[in-house]
Design an enzyme around this catalytic site. Structure first.
Site, short mmCIF file in Angstrom:
data_model
loop_
_atom_site.label_atom_id
_atom_site.label_comp_id
_atom_site.label_asym_id
_atom_site.label_seq_id
_atom_site.Cartn_x
_atom_site.Cartn_y
_atom_site.Cartn_z
N LYS A 153 1.00 -1.10 -0.16
CA LYS A 153 -0.06 0.17 -0.19
C LYS A 153 0.89 1.22 0.27
CE LYS A 153 -4.66 0.86 -0.03
NZ LYS A 153 -5.63 0.75 -0.42
N ASP A 181 -6.78 4.74 -5.05
CA ASP A 181 -7.59 4.71 -3.54
C ASP A 181 -7.53 5.46 -3.30
OD1 ASP A 181 -8.67 2.23 -1.44
OD2 ASP A 181 -7.19 4.46 -0.34
P1 NDP Z 1 -12.79 8.05 -2.88
O1 NDP Z 1 -11.85 9.13 -3.10
O2 NDP Z 1 -13.46 8.30 -4.33
O3 NDP Z 1 -14.44 7.97 -1.80
C1 NDP Z 1 -14.59 8.01 -0.47
C2 NDP Z 1 -15.27 8.78 -0.01
O4 NDP Z 1 -15.32 8.93 0.94
C3 NDP Z 1 -15.67 10.39 -0.90
O5 NDP Z 1 -16.50 10.50 -0.29
C4 NDP Z 1 -14.92 11.16 0.47
O6 NDP Z 1 -15.34 12.64 0.52
C5 NDP Z 1 -15.06 10.04 1.54
N1 NDP Z 1 -14.05 10.39 3.09
C6 NDP Z 1 -12.47 10.47 2.77
N2 NDP Z 1 -12.23 10.32 3.64
C7 NDP Z 1 -12.60 10.35 4.66
C8 NDP Z 1 -13.25 11.29 5.68
N3 NDP Z 1 -11.96 10.43 6.30
N4 NDP Z 1 -14.18 11.51 6.67
C9 NDP Z 1 -15.06 11.42 5.98
N5 NDP Z 1 -15.70 10.82 4.80
C10 NDP Z 1 -14.41 11.23 4.13
O7 NDP Z 1 -12.71 6.67 -2.84
P2 NDP Z 1 -12.61 5.30 -2.52
O8 NDP Z 1 -14.58 5.39 -3.14
O9 NDP Z 1 -11.97 4.48 -3.83
O10 NDP Z 1 -12.93 4.48 -1.43
C11 NDP Z 1 -13.16 4.12 0.11
C12 NDP Z 1 -12.59 3.44 0.78
O11 NDP Z 1 -13.12 2.19 0.06
C13 NDP Z 1 -11.82 4.14 1.29
O12 NDP Z 1 -11.87 2.75 2.22
C14 NDP Z 1 -10.91 3.03 0.25
O13 NDP Z 1 -9.68 2.13 0.63
C15 NDP Z 1 -11.82 1.80 0.18
N6 NDP Z 1 -11.04 0.56 -0.97
C16 NDP Z 1 -11.35 1.24 -2.21
C17 NDP Z 1 -10.70 0.10 -3.66
C18 NDP Z 1 -11.15 0.98 -4.99
O14 NDP Z 1 -11.12 0.32 -6.32
N7 NDP Z 1 -11.33 2.46 -5.05
C19 NDP Z 1 -10.52 -0.97 -3.27
C20 NDP Z 1 -11.04 -2.01 -1.51
C21 NDP Z 1 -11.32 -1.01 -0.98
P3 NDP Z 1 -15.12 13.76 0.12
O15 NDP Z 1 -15.55 13.72 -1.21
O16 NDP Z 1 -16.01 14.88 0.88
O17 NDP Z 1 -14.12 13.39 -0.35
#
Ligand code: NDP
Length: 450
Positions: free
Chosen positions: A125, A165
């Site tokens: 990671k 991510d």
């Molecule tokens: P994105 O950046 O596309 O979206 C993240 C979302 O979560 C956004 O809506 C963001 O809000 C919100 N967010 C992020 N950090 C915080 C925080 N500290 N507090 C509140 N809201 C938060 O990321 P992903 O959708 O790719 O990832 C989401 C989760 O899924 C993570 O845990 C990631 O590790 C996990 N994951 C992702 C994979 C992938 O293929 N993308 C694979 C496996 C797991 P805002 O819009 O305001 O930024």
């Protein structure tokens, strides 16, 4: 003191101030009791001490120049955790909260997640404490180029293959790939999540969300239930949340919420997916704008969240899909979900539920799919992208989606069968941890002390 407790205690002493990392380690190691008891091979081979120590950790300076001509400096990370099963594989996160503890927790989880997929991929990671919000396209590009100017020497299609991510999507992958190619002169499958125009795989963008929904469906089917008609709460509004919502609609469920870092939308009539995509994928604006089109929806700003948790989990629903970030679902949130009749939780995010919340789900014996199993569809499809790149083929959407479904089914079966084998049917935390651990541990033993 037991072998596991001694290892955790030593880890806290030698790797100080890494709370998220300890949380992930304790969650996995606590499940391993049954497999370690009566089998001193793992102890003799020092597997636990070896598995909690990354093979390599790279920390580096990422200097870049912003649009005003000021020099900015961020911290970059790549943790190459375990390569027993294949090249290191795991995403890059760009978010201001990123630090060594968060990258290590994610890398550690990734080892077992990748093992569970049954595919030949190790765990890693990386990321940076860079905040892409409000940055221009030029600033994002210069940051990505600077990041890759160090990272390129550590990665390669058979050594380490990063993906996206939080904060890293197709645009950032594109800028990093361009810089890698420029520095090495090689056009190769060194990153996944690439554009469909030049080496990306169909379904990769959708895979994590789709996979989390398939996983929920398999959990429910095993208990004689169905997703169809179920009212579902989703947190997040990014890649994983959006494609979770899309697949829920396709399977006849009703997704009623989403959230971003500023607030939560609850829409009883069902989330307007086209609008959500426009707000987040196209315009990158706050969810509060959702109300301009849907005055019947509710917006709860973060300032109005309960002190002990997250507003999104306090609505009545049958299912919950945490898809934002770590520790976003507390014990009090879990109790509210259970009191409201929630029967299935499938984690799209990594470690979104606190340990106390996980314990509450297990205790209540609902269908609970931990992130390392339920969200493994993303990394699995990344491996399918690697396979297509290596064989110079492009598979159709249906071909990749069919493979994704089979992989998610295999992951469910591995976790479910292992839970039954160890006398705790339905406990997919125990099942996923032991099934993933055994595959990695056996490979490590066969490869000697390295
Ligand atoms: P994105 O950046 O596309 O979206 C993240 C979302 O979560 C956004 O809506 C963001 O809000 C919100 N967010 C992020 N950090 C915080 C925080 N500290 N507090 C509140 N809201 C938060 O990321 P992903 O959708 O790719 O990832 C989401 C989760 O899924 C993570 O845990 C990631 O590790 C996990 N994951 C992702 C994979 C992938 O293929 N993308 C694979 C496996 C797991 P805002 O819009 O305001 O930024």
């Amino acid at each position: 003191m037991t072998y596991v407790h001694q290892t955790i205690s030593d880890l806290k002493r030698t790797s100080p101030a890494q709370s998220e990392f300890y949380q992930a380690v304790e969650e996995v190691l606590d499940s391993l009791g049954p497999v370690l008891e009566g089998n001193d091979r793992y102890q003799k081979q020092a597997i636990i001490q070896r598995i909690v120590e990354p093979e390599r950790q790279i920390m580096f300076r990422v200097p870049w120049v912003d649009d005003k001509g000021n020099i900015q400096v961020n911290k970059g990370y790549r943790v190459e955790f375990n390569s027993a099963l294949g090249p290191y594989k795991g995403g890059l996160r760009f978010h201001p909260s990123v630090n060594a503890s968060i990258i290590k927790f994610l890398g550690f989880e990734q080892i077992f997640k990748n093992a569970l997929t049954g595919l030949p991929i190790g765990g890693g990671k990386g990321g940076a404490n860079f905040d892409p919000k409000g940055r221009s396209d030029g600033e994002i590009m210069r940051f990505c180029q600077s990041f890759m100017t160090e990272l390129y020497r550590h990665i390669g299609p058979t050594t380490d293959v990063p993906a996206g991510d939080i904060g890293v999507g197709a645009r950032e992958i594109g800028y990093m790939f361009g810089q890698y190619k420029r520095l090495t002169g090689r056009y190769e499958g060194v990153l996944t999540g690439k554009s469909l125009l030049w080496g990306g795989s169909l379904v990769r963008k959708e895979a994590t969300g789709y996979g989390a929904v398939y996983f929920a469906q398999y959990m429910l089917e095993a208990r004689g239930g169905l997703l169809e008609g179920k009212k579902c709460l989703i947190s997040g509004a990014g890649n994983v949340a959006i494609y979770t919502i899309e697949k829920l609609y396709q399977l006849g469920a009703i997704p009623v919420s989403c959230s971003d870092s500023r607030g939560t939308i609850y829409h009883q009539a069902g989330i307007d997916l086209d609008l959500l995509k426009e707000l987040k994928e196209v315009r990158g604006v706050s969810l509060v704008e959702y109300l301009q089109k849907h005055s019947d929806a509710q917006y709860i700003p973060k300032s109005d969240y309960p002190a002990d948790g997250h507003a999104v989990w306090r609505f009545k629903a049958d299912a919950a899909f945490p898809c934002a970030t770590q520790n976003e679902l507390t014990l009090e949130d879990a109790q509210a979900l259970l009191a409201n009749g929630c029967v299935v939780v499938s984690e799209g995010a990594n470690m979104p539920s606190t340990q106390a919340a996980v314990d509450a789900f297990i205790e209540a014996n609902i269908a609970y799919g931990p992130g390392k199993a339920a969200n493994a569809g993303g990394v699995a499809t990344s491996q399918l992208e690697m396979a297509q790149n290596a064989s110079m083929q492009n598979w159709t959407f249906e071909q990749v989606d069919d493979k994704l479904k089979v992989i998610m089914k295999n992951i469910f079966n591995a976790a479910n069968d292992t839970a039954i084998e160890f006398g705790q049917p339905g406990n997919l935390v125990l099942g996923a941890n032991i099934a993933g651990f055994r595959r990695v541990a056996e490979a490590m033993i066969e490869q000697g002390v390295v």
